[in-house]
Design a protein around this motif. Structure first.
Motif, PDB file in Angstrom:
ATOM      1  N   SER A  87       5.447   1.616  -8.472  1.00  0.00           N
ATOM      2  CA  SER A  87       4.111   1.819  -9.222  1.00  0.00           C
ATOM      3  C   SER A  87       4.113   2.114 -10.616  1.00  0.00           C
ATOM      4  O   SER A  87       3.152   1.850 -11.426  1.00  0.00           O
ATOM      5  CB  SER A  87       3.150   2.916  -8.383  1.00  0.00           C
ATOM      6  N   GLY A  88       5.260   2.547 -10.992  1.00  0.00           N
ATOM      7  CA  GLY A  88       5.588   2.761 -12.661  1.00  0.00           C
ATOM      8  C   GLY A  88       6.078   1.768 -13.349  1.00  0.00           C
ATOM      9  O   GLY A  88       6.122   1.798 -14.612  1.00  0.00           O
TER      10      GLY A  88
ATOM     11  N   ARG B 143      11.936 -17.159   0.804  1.00  0.00           N
ATOM     12  CA  ARG B 143      11.308 -15.778   0.775  1.00  0.00           C
ATOM     13  C   ARG B 143       9.911 -15.909   0.100  1.00  0.00           C
ATOM     14  O   ARG B 143       9.638 -16.705  -0.702  1.00  0.00           O
ATOM     15  CB  ARG B 143      12.153 -14.975  -0.024  1.00  0.00           C
ATOM     16  N   PHE B 144       8.931 -15.005   0.694  1.00  0.00           N
ATOM     17  CA  PHE B 144       7.423 -15.096   0.394  1.00  0.00           C
ATOM     18  C   PHE B 144       7.032 -13.598  -0.026  1.00  0.00           C
ATOM     19  O   PHE B 144       7.353 -12.688   0.872  1.00  0.00           O
ATOM     20  CB  PHE B 144       6.656 -15.612   1.614  1.00  0.00           C
ATOM     21  N   SER B 145       6.402 -13.350  -0.864  1.00  0.00           N
ATOM     22  CA  SER B 145       5.667 -12.186  -1.277  1.00  0.00           C
ATOM     23  C   SER B 145       4.445 -12.456  -1.914  1.00  0.00           C
ATOM     24  O   SER B 145       3.992 -13.530  -2.545  1.00  0.00           O
ATOM     25  CB  SER B 145       6.446 -11.419  -2.259  1.00  0.00           C
ATOM     26  N   GLN B 146       3.585 -11.358  -1.849  1.00  0.00           N
ATOM     27  CA  GLN B 146       2.278 -11.278  -2.280  1.00  0.00           C
ATOM     28  C   GLN B 146       1.954 -10.067  -3.290  1.00  0.00           C
ATOM     29  O   GLN B 146       2.624  -9.165  -3.000  1.00  0.00           O
ATOM     30  CB  GLN B 146       1.032 -11.531  -1.144  1.00  0.00           C
ATOM     31  N   PHE B 147       0.776 -10.491  -4.294  1.00  0.00           N
ATOM     32  CA  PHE B 147       0.536  -9.392  -5.230  1.00  0.00           C
ATOM     33  C   PHE B 147      -1.073  -9.251  -5.129  1.00  0.00           C
ATOM     34  O   PHE B 147      -1.640 -10.179  -5.234  1.00  0.00           O
ATOM     35  CB  PHE B 147       1.004  -9.602  -6.601  1.00  0.00           C
ATOM     36  N   PHE B 148      -1.510  -7.924  -5.114  1.00  0.00           N
ATOM     37  CA  PHE B 148      -2.917  -7.855  -5.305  1.00  0.00           C
ATOM     38  C   PHE B 148      -3.378  -6.853  -6.504  1.00  0.00           C
ATOM     39  O   PHE B 148      -2.436  -5.836  -6.454  1.00  0.00           O
ATOM     40  CB  PHE B 148      -3.846  -7.622  -4.084  1.00  0.00           C
ATOM     41  N   GLU B 149      -4.412  -7.166  -7.132  1.00  0.00           N
ATOM     42  CA  GLU B 149      -4.612  -6.249  -8.460  1.00  0.00           C
ATOM     43  C   GLU B 149      -4.595  -4.719  -8.055  1.00  0.00           C
ATOM     44  O   GLU B 149      -4.431  -3.812  -8.742  1.00  0.00           O
ATOM     45  CB  GLU B 149      -5.926  -6.873  -8.969  1.00  0.00           C
ATOM     46  N   SER B 150      -5.148  -4.605  -6.903  1.00  0.00           N
ATOM     47  CA  SER B 150      -5.505  -3.164  -6.263  1.00  0.00           C
ATOM     48  C   SER B 150      -4.088  -2.510  -6.137  1.00  0.00           C
ATOM     49  O   SER B 150      -3.871  -1.331  -6.176  1.00  0.00           O
ATOM     50  CB  SER B 150      -6.101  -3.120  -5.167  1.00  0.00           C
TER      51      SER B 150
ATOM     52  N   ALA C 248      -1.666  -2.367  -8.353  1.00  0.00           N
ATOM     53  CA  ALA C 248      -1.224  -1.754  -9.728  1.00  0.00           C
ATOM     54  C   ALA C 248      -2.163  -1.082 -10.582  1.00  0.00           C
ATOM     55  O   ALA C 248      -1.890  -0.382 -11.476  1.00  0.00           O
ATOM     56  CB  ALA C 248      -0.718  -2.975 -10.332  1.00  0.00           C
ATOM     57  N   PHE C 249      -3.495  -1.099 -10.106  1.00  0.00           N
ATOM     58  CA  PHE C 249      -4.578  -0.733 -11.015  1.00  0.00           C
ATOM     59  C   PHE C 249      -4.577   0.616 -11.366  1.00  0.00           C
ATOM     60  O   PHE C 249      -4.804   1.135 -12.549  1.00  0.00           O
ATOM     61  CB  PHE C 249      -6.103  -1.161 -10.437  1.00  0.00           C
ATOM     62  N   GLN C 250      -4.297   1.331 -10.334  1.00  0.00           N
ATOM     63  CA  GLN C 250      -4.298   2.844 -10.719  1.00  0.00           C
ATOM     64  C   GLN C 250      -3.290   3.408 -11.433  1.00  0.00           C
ATOM     65  O   GLN C 250      -3.236   4.553 -11.921  1.00  0.00           O
ATOM     66  CB  GLN C 250      -4.467   3.737  -9.367  1.00  0.00           C
ATOM     67  N   ALA C 251      -2.116   3.083 -11.436  1.00  0.00           N
ATOM     68  CA  ALA C 251      -0.918   3.489 -11.796  1.00  0.00           C
ATOM     69  C   ALA C 251      -0.224   2.783 -13.037  1.00  0.00           C
ATOM     70  O   ALA C 251       0.529   3.312 -13.845  1.00  0.00           O
ATOM     71  CB  ALA C 251       0.153   3.301 -10.889  1.00  0.00           C
ATOM     72  N   THR C 252      -0.833   1.915 -13.765  1.00  0.00           N
ATOM     73  CA  THR C 252      -0.325   1.062 -14.715  1.00  0.00           C
ATOM     74  C   THR C 252      -1.472   0.457 -15.765  1.00  0.00           C
ATOM     75  O   THR C 252      -2.705   0.500 -15.346  1.00  0.00           O
ATOM     76  CB  THR C 252       0.724  -0.248 -14.138  1.00  0.00           C
TER      77      THR C 252
ATOM     78  N   LEU D 108       5.774 -11.416 -10.072  1.00  0.00           N
ATOM     79  CA  LEU D 108       4.087 -11.373  -9.962  1.00  0.00           C
ATOM     80  C   LEU D 108       3.477 -10.209 -10.757  1.00  0.00           C
ATOM     81  O   LEU D 108       2.414 -10.638 -11.241  1.00  0.00           O
ATOM     82  CB  LEU D 108       3.638 -11.307  -8.352  1.00  0.00           C
ATOM     83  N   LYS D 109       4.140  -9.082 -10.714  1.00  0.00           N
ATOM     84  CA  LYS D 109       3.541  -8.136 -11.672  1.00  0.00           C
ATOM     85  C   LYS D 109       3.658  -8.230 -13.031  1.00  0.00           C
ATOM     86  O   LYS D 109       2.876  -7.950 -13.664  1.00  0.00           O
ATOM     87  CB  LYS D 109       4.512  -6.655 -11.198  1.00  0.00           C
ATOM     88  N   HIS D 110       4.597  -8.957 -13.255  1.00  0.00           N
ATOM     89  CA  HIS D 110       4.920  -9.299 -14.949  1.00  0.00           C
ATOM     90  C   HIS D 110       3.836 -10.256 -15.148  1.00  0.00           C
ATOM     91  O   HIS D 110       3.114 -10.129 -16.319  1.00  0.00           O
ATOM     92  CB  HIS D 110       6.351  -9.833 -15.154  1.00  0.00           C
ATOM     93  N   ARG D 111       3.514 -11.431 -14.403  1.00  0.00           N
ATOM     94  CA  ARG D 111       2.489 -12.148 -14.771  1.00  0.00           C
ATOM     95  C   ARG D 111       1.089 -11.512 -14.627  1.00  0.00           C
ATOM     96  O   ARG D 111       0.180 -11.848 -15.445  1.00  0.00           O
ATOM     97  CB  ARG D 111       2.302 -13.353 -13.510  1.00  0.00           C
TER      98      ARG D 111
END
Length: 405
Positions: free
Chosen positions: A147-148, A245-252, A254-258, A312-315
């Protein structure tokens, strides 16, 4: 790639292109500062790399043309190429790249690197210039996992080259925070009402007034969805292992921590169609991968897969910086740098704002991060800042009036 781009508009009656001559390799020194005795001048050296918009005067005695200048490092970058392997942290790789490809005059005391914490093994392609390689490394860098995590950026300021995380940029930006006030000239407010929020400064009050204000983009929800700001999914094809390999990312996630733009998530969870976007990644990315190290098992490399975890976090983080963007024109201040935080105080934009002139517009007022500075020298020295809006979070440096400069 990071390098200053300077335009010099010249009206010439001495025929400098022939007399000097001007061929595109000349060094040009520029010194400038605001008309304030307490501020030190800024002196920089650039290379001429292009001349265009050449027009001859009607009487054949004058000519107008534009000289394009860039920093010496940016100029030399185009003649250098990689084509070798590196291992360790990206911060160490960046330092080694500068030492390998550029003379000390380019980077000595002008290279500012935040230590990263990865352990990679890469082969930098022979087609990559040093700046392209550093930008590529920045997309894979991190100082904290989980999360950091915040993305790294490679950019150039008047002081030199920077390789830093968004977290570090914001922390340092608050230490040089500046306040600007925008009041339309026909509002008829007094100076006391204009300067309704006092702040310590060595500049005259006029330097804190916004001369021109542009809202470059408030939001584009369709673009946010398609670019992975709200949610995204990644399919990785491992060409060595023949695996997917498959992964997903949702705004929630990362929202509170970054770092994030706005005071609320971009996509409101209470809306009826939120379940669709928050149950499956809306933006789709495909990533071919060959993550094996060039080194032996005796030198284990732990993070060559890490790019999949941070992709995905970077994007997402980079995309949020483009969600709400302003541009302001102010009197020139040579102390400002990309990464500085500015606080904008905007009067309420409504017909009855005169009833309470001390109240600010909550939508447009707030803290912004400088991502671009354009210095203009004409009849006066002015600066144009591009500013994505961002929010205050607990991990940032606490603000106080004493921090304002």
């Amino acid at each position: 790639f990071p390098s200053h781009d300077i335009l010099v508009y010249i009206r010439d009656s001495f025929n400098f292109p022939e007399r000097l001559p001007i061929r595109g390799q000349e060094l040009v020194s520029i010194t400038f500062k605001p008309d304030i005795a307490s501020l030190s001048p800024v002196s920089l050296t650039f290379r001429v790399y292009k001349m265009d918009t050449h027009e001859l005067g009607d009487n054949a005695k004058t000519q107008d043309y534009t000289l394009h200048l860039m920093s010496v490092g940016g100029y030399l970058n185009y003649s250098q190429f990689c084509g070798y392997s590196m291992k360790g942290t990206t911060s160490n790789m960046v330092e080694a790249l500068f030492e390998k490809h550029f003379p000390e005059s380019v980077w000595k005391d002008r290279l500012f690197i935040e230590t990263s914490k990865e352990n990679y093994s890469f082969v930098l392609p022979g087609s990559y210039t040093p700046f392209k390689a550093v930008s590529w490394l920045a997309s894979r860098a991190y100082s904290e996992k989980g999360s950091g995590y915040t993305p790294y950026f490679f950019y150039e300021t008047l002081d030199g080259y920077c390789y830093k995380s968004l977290r570090k940029i914001v922390e340092e930006g608050y230490s040089k925070q500046q306040r600007y006030t925008y009041m339309p000239p026909n509002m008829g407010l007094s100076e006391e009402q204009i300067d309704r929020v006092p702040f310590a400064t060595i500049l005259p009050p006029r330097y804190h007034k916004i001369l021109k204000f542009e809202d470059l983009g408030r939001f584009d929800m369709a673009s946010n969805i398609s670019k992975g700001v709200v949610s995204s999914r990644l399919v990785v094809h491992d060409m060595v292992r023949k695996q997917e390999r498959f992964s997903q990312f949702f705004e929630s996630d990362a929202f509170q921590a970054t770092p994030k733009l706005g005071t609320e998530p971009i996509f409101k969870s209470e809306r009826g169609d939120a379940n669709t976007l928050n149950s499956v990644g809306a933006a789709y990315y495909y990533l071919p991968s060959t993550p094996y190290t060039v080194y032996k098992d005796s030198l284990p490399i732990s993070d060559n897969f890490q790019h999949e975890e941070t992709f995905l976090k970077h994007r997402h983080h980079v995309g949020t910086m483009l969600t709400h963007k302003l541009a302001i024109l102010v009197f020139g201040d040579s102390r400002r740098r990309v990464g500085d935080v500015v606080t904008i105080d905007m009067s309420k934009i409504q017909s009855d704002s005169f009833l309470n002139p001390s109240e600010s517009d909550k939508n447009l007022s707030g803290d912004y991060l400088i991502t671009s500075i354009k210095h203009e020298f004409n009849t006066a020295y002015s600066c144009k800042y591009e500013l994505p809006k961002r929010m205050y979070r607990d991990w940032e440096t606490p603000r106080s009036e004493e921090q304002h400069v």
